[in-house]
Design an enzyme around this catalytic site. Structure first.
Site, PDB file in Angstrom:
ATOM      1  CE  LYS A   1      23.553  59.929  18.312  1.00 55.41           C
ATOM      2  NZ  LYS A   1      23.351  58.688  19.468  1.00 55.41           N
ATOM      3  N   GLY A   2      28.953  62.155  17.985  1.00 49.51           N
ATOM      4  CA  GLY A   2      30.139  62.073  16.911  1.00 49.51           C
ATOM      5  C   GLY A   2      31.021  60.895  17.283  1.00 49.51           C
ATOM      6  N   GLY A   3      30.809  60.049  18.536  1.00 52.61           N
ATOM      7  CA  GLY A   3      31.428  59.059  18.849  1.00 52.61           C
ATOM      8  C   GLY A   3      32.124  59.004  20.229  1.00 52.61           C
TER       9      GLY A   3
ATOM     10  NE  ARG B   1      29.155  56.775  27.357  1.00 52.81           N
ATOM     11  CZ  ARG B   1      29.513  57.174  28.505  1.00 52.81           C
ATOM     12  NH1 ARG B   1      30.522  56.386  29.214  1.00 52.81           N
ATOM     13  NH2 ARG B   1      28.915  58.015  28.990  1.00 52.81           N
TER      14      ARG B   1
ATOM     15  NE  ARG C   1      28.316  60.104  12.604  1.00 49.93           N
ATOM     16  CZ  ARG C   1      27.305  59.282  13.273  1.00 49.93           C
ATOM     17  NH1 ARG C   1      26.940  59.557  14.276  1.00 49.93           N
ATOM     18  NH2 ARG C   1      26.517  58.257  12.627  1.00 49.93           N
TER      19      ARG C   1
ATOM     20  CB  SER D   1      23.328  60.380  14.265  1.00 45.97           C
ATOM     21  OG  SER D   1      23.528  59.683  15.487  1.00 45.97           O
TER      22      SER D   1
ATOM     23  CE  LYS E   1      25.757  55.866  22.707  1.00 40.19           C
ATOM     24  NZ  LYS E   1      25.480  57.413  22.477  1.00 40.19           N
TER      25      LYS E   1
ATOM     26  N   PRO F   1      18.976  52.569  13.427  1.00 44.62           N
ATOM     27  CG  PRO F   1      16.981  51.178  12.865  1.00 44.62           C
ATOM     28  CD  PRO F   1      17.949  51.388  13.896  1.00 44.62           C
ATOM     29  CG  HIS F   2      20.596  57.401  10.777  1.00 49.00           C
ATOM     30  ND1 HIS F   2      21.871  58.038  10.337  1.00 49.00           N
ATOM     31  CD2 HIS F   2      20.552  57.168  12.056  1.00 49.00           C
ATOM     32  CE1 HIS F   2      22.517  57.920  11.200  1.00 49.00           C
ATOM     33  NE2 HIS F   2      21.908  57.438  12.444  1.00 49.00           N
TER      34      HIS F   2
END
Length: 375
Positions: free
Chosen positions: A132-134, A136, A213, A221, A338, A341-342
């Site tokens: 979940k850091g980016g 992909r 992140r 996330s 991706k 909404p949280h």
């Protein structure tokens, strides 16, 4: 007499038809085979699995040494040949052992072969984290570059499937030309204790990319992703604290544990020097993808071909997308998973979590020489 002639003529005609049909079907088979070869599918025929212990033994015999799995101590019986090799005098990895040995001993030549489409090699660079850091997004951006070939799915070799062996891992890789580099991404490597040792046993020259992140945002996330799969999941607050009264953070929860970057990096630095790492900002990958991609391309020794002309910001998703490639009817954006909404989380909970991470963040900034300004 006339009947016999008719029968002879019929048999002759029948044989001609059979012959034509045989030729017709043979041609179909040949054209089908050629089509699959031209599209690269001939490579997918399963190959005989190569015994790693036999491979190591052959090389050691050339060096005047002996190696038998039956003579190993209990501590080594379940270890890979790579980790055993690293304990030999003057040998620090499989790479070192292969230097100077005949090509026929190399596992590369026993697993799959080079053809017009290139050769399968172990990755020269790996995106090792974080979830979940980016990661992909980074991989998809890199795949625009003509000199990058990457595995689509996460191999999970160094954490889940290490017992499948090096041949299995290498066969997952795409074929590359000499001018190209092979890459893979598995974000869980960064938080897996055994991963750096296992990778070092294969090669100590691999370049390592870590997308990081803000750990608080990352945890939320992570929770959001799990919640989408498990709607009955307890609240973020109840999972974050061991005791809601004392406010003690539960570091056993993976969503929290992953964000203690300094702790995980310490484990990796036991095997790889800092120069082998590039720390990519997950935030900048969103706000300035071209700038961050410039750093990544420099680190990998690539020409800066992925630039701002490749990106546009998707207001709906809140993420950068790739502009429409030639021959495509629409732009390329990351999937629906991706940018979801949280859930709404109490500001007090987020503040307490931010206070928890602050000392770990400071240490991480010091270790990497980069201030990510999460605080």
């Amino acid at each position: 007499m006339g009947c016999n002639k008719w029968k002879a003529g019929f048999n002759f005609g029948h044989l001609k038809v059979q012959s034509k049909l045989s030729v017709f079907f043979a041609m179909i088979i040949i054209f089908t085979y050629l089509f699959y070869c031209f599209t690269g599918y001939c490579d997918s025929v399963p190959l005989t699995v190569y015994d790693q212990h036999t491979f190591i033994n052959k090389i050691l015999q050339k060096e005047g040494l002996e190696y038998s799995p039956h003579q190993l101590s209990d501590a080594h019986k379940n270890s890979s040949p790579g980790s055993f090799v690293r304990e030999l005098p003057g040998v620090d990895s499989v790479d070192t052992l292969l230097q100077g040995n005949d090509n026929e001993l190399r596992p590369d030549n026993n697993i799959s072969t080079a053809n017009n489409f290139g050769t399968k090699t172990f990755p020269q660079a790996i995106i090792i984290g974080v979830k979940k850091g980016g990661t992909r997004a980074l991989l998809e951006f890199l795949r625009i570059h003509p000199d990058v070939r990457a595995v689509g799915a996460e191999p999970h070799f160094f954490d889940r499937f290490y017992d499948k062996g090096l041949e299995w891992y290498r066969n997952l890789m795409p074929r590359t030309l000499e001018s190209q580099i092979t890459m893979e991404k598995t974000p869980s490597y960064f938080v897996t204790k055994e991963a750096p040792r296992r990778l070092f046993a294969l090669s100590r020259h691999t370049k390592l990319i870590v997308v990081v992140r803000d750990p608080v945002t990352r945890a939320v996330s992570d929770y959001t992703q799990t919640l989408s799969k498990q709607p009955g999941l307890p609240s973020f607050q109840s999972l974050t604290f061991r005791n809601s009264t004392t406010g003690l953070i539960d570091t056993s929860w993976s969503a929290v544990r992953i964000g203690i970057y300094a702790k995980h990096l310490e484990n990796w630095l036991r095997y790889f020097p800092l120069s082998k790492f590039l720390f990519v900002s997950g935030e900048r990958l969103v706000t300035d993808p071209a700038g961050e991609m410039g750093r990544v391309q420099d680190f990998l020794g690539l020409k800066r071909l992925v630039t701002d002309k490749h990106f546009y910001f998707n207001q709906t998703k809140g993420f950068p997308c790739l502009k429409k490639p030639e021959g495509s009817s629409r732009p390329r954006c990351l999937g629906k998973s991706k940018g979801r909404p949280h859930p709404e989380i109490s500001p007090e909970v987020l503040l307490r979590l931010r206070e928890f991470y602050r000392p770990f963040n400071m240490k991480f900034y010091q270790m990497t020489g980069h201030d990510f300004s999460w605080d």
